[in-house]
Design an enzyme around this catalytic site. Sequence first.
Site, PDB file in Angstrom:
ATOM      1  N   VAL A 145       0.868  -1.169   0.000  1.00 19.68           N
ATOM      2  CA  VAL A 145       0.000   0.000   0.000  1.00 19.68           C
ATOM      3  C   VAL A 145       0.908   1.222   0.000  1.00 19.68           C
ATOM      4  O   VAL A 145       1.747   1.380   0.886  1.00 19.68           O
ATOM      5  CB  VAL A 145      -0.913   0.005   1.236  1.00 19.68           C
ATOM      6  N   GLU A 172      -6.620   0.060   6.454  1.00 15.03           N
ATOM      7  CA  GLU A 172      -7.165   1.399   6.291  1.00 15.03           C
ATOM      8  C   GLU A 172      -8.069   1.792   7.450  1.00 15.03           C
ATOM      9  O   GLU A 172      -8.263   2.977   7.727  1.00 15.03           O
ATOM     10  CB  GLU A 172      -7.938   1.499   4.973  1.00 15.03           C
ATOM     11  N   GLU A 215       1.505  -6.614  14.550  1.00 16.60           N
ATOM     12  CA  GLU A 215       0.960  -6.663  15.908  1.00 16.60           C
ATOM     13  C   GLU A 215      -0.307  -7.516  15.954  1.00 16.60           C
ATOM     14  O   GLU A 215      -0.994  -7.675  14.954  1.00 16.60           O
ATOM     15  CB  GLU A 215       0.679  -5.244  16.416  1.00 16.60           C
ATOM     16  N   MET A 278       8.249  -1.667  22.433  1.00 16.07           N
ATOM     17  CA  MET A 278       7.172  -0.680  22.487  1.00 16.07           C
ATOM     18  C   MET A 278       6.721  -0.476  23.938  1.00 16.07           C
ATOM     19  O   MET A 278       5.616  -0.849  24.340  1.00 16.07           O
ATOM     20  CB  MET A 278       6.021  -1.118  21.585  1.00 16.07           C
ATOM     21  N   TYR A 280       5.290   1.486  26.088  1.00 11.25           N
ATOM     22  CA  TYR A 280       4.340   2.564  26.361  1.00 11.25           C
ATOM     23  C   TYR A 280       2.925   2.015  26.174  1.00 11.25           C
ATOM     24  O   TYR A 280       2.745   0.853  25.824  1.00 11.25           O
ATOM     25  CB  TYR A 280       4.573   3.766  25.441  1.00 11.25           C
ATOM     26  N   GLU A 281       1.922   2.853  26.435  1.00  9.80           N
ATOM     27  CA  GLU A 281       0.502   2.517  26.312  1.00  9.80           C
ATOM     28  C   GLU A 281      -0.043   1.672  27.456  1.00  9.80           C
ATOM     29  O   GLU A 281      -0.979   0.905  27.282  1.00  9.80           O
ATOM     30  CB  GLU A 281       0.172   1.851  24.964  1.00  9.80           C
ATOM     31  N   TRP A 404       7.659   7.135  19.754  1.00  8.94           N
ATOM     32  CA  TRP A 404       6.332   7.176  19.146  1.00  8.94           C
ATOM     33  C   TRP A 404       5.626   8.410  19.713  1.00  8.94           C
ATOM     34  O   TRP A 404       5.271   8.444  20.869  1.00  8.94           O
ATOM     35  CB  TRP A 404       5.532   5.915  19.449  1.00  8.94           C
TER      36      TRP A 404
END
Length: 435
Positions: A145, A172, A215, A278, A280-281, A404
């Site tokens: 894409v 998308e 993910e 990653m 975080y979050e 991020w």
Amino acid sequence: MEIYVVQPGDNLFGIAQAFGVPMSQIMEDNRLPNPSLLVVGQTLVIRFPEEVYTVQPGDTLASVALQSGLSLRQLYRNNPILEGQPTFYPGQTLVLRYQGSPGPSVTVNSYAYPFINQSLLQRTLPFLTYLTPFTYGIQEDGELVSLDDEPLIAMGRAVGTAALMHLSTLTESGNFSNDLANLVLNDLSLQEVLIDNVLTTLQTKGYSGLDVDFEFIFPQDALPYAAFIRRLRDRLNPLGYPVIVALAPKTSSDQPGLLYEGHSYRDLGEAANRVFLMTYEWGYTYGPPMAVAPLPNVRAVVEYALTEIPAEKLWLGVPNYGYDWPLPFLQGKTRATSISPQYAVSLAARYRSSISYDETAQAPWFRYTDENGTKHEVWFEDARSIRAKLSLIPEYGLDGAGYWNLMRPFPQNWLVLDSLFTIRETPLPAGLLRS
């Protein structure tokens, strides 16, 4: 560098006098929107110039850098007032060096969407080893894409920041597709087409490496995922392209949950050249109010990762944002708004809130009540919380950091980063790709 926490009764003039630095420097470095409106609990980064230069007629930024023994990128980092642009005037004072010894070398990567504010990107690029435009998606036939990444790559190249191609299963609709990952990871013919397309993009766009981010993949696809990363590495490394893989923040090999079970730290760590954690979050849009990256949680992920992956392969994930939660929090109903650290401070100023600091989480927070009577709780990042996270890099011998993301302004972060470390200015050399 000093990190000063604003106290009741403070004003910027008095703070500048106390530290013996120009008030204009504190304003410009911290990009204070209203220097007369400080918030109790707000942080200010204070840097102490050791050597300065007065611009002469006929000087160029390149000539100043050359005669001073600095890279052009370091000159930009030392002088935020330049905003990443080679525009200055005779009589202007430039900082060549600050007090303090250079810190250890680190690799710095950050992600950005193609629609990033160009002025913000220009100011930030000198602080990055890599810029990663987000993201190239995958079609079911192995085609990519497309991504409008050329402007970002060109801007990075102009200041010596290399670009990493980002490959993901993001759709998308904004979700990661485990079905698409399953298709790619279990069809070798499809993989061959995909890898050919990735290589073509790397070469035609001028990328310096590949960052892979699948993910929520199915648990049964954990080994096929590692095999796919290894296949990418075997194909791309001989051509000089490192392969980086992003990993969910696990604290054990058997951690349950779809986010975690498809990511085998040991297998992916062996397959990739570098690994991006990653971290975080924990505080997130639909969760209860809390720090985005509490330091004990981040530390636990790093310590587990070190049992499976060499430290020199690891990049620490760092958040460049915070959240504003309306209260009371109702699970399944409350939705937090993502905000920049700069905006968080402006909210505290608008509603006359003092900023507190959670010593356990190592994160700032505050509450306020808006015009409609709704109470809010805000958790974000400041200079203290960033220093606490970045300090894990030398403590554990990690290779660097990944942010991020770049979309929100956070000037204090870059001041702290540059004060603590020497930022690597060249991509991972091809000769190190097998490390």
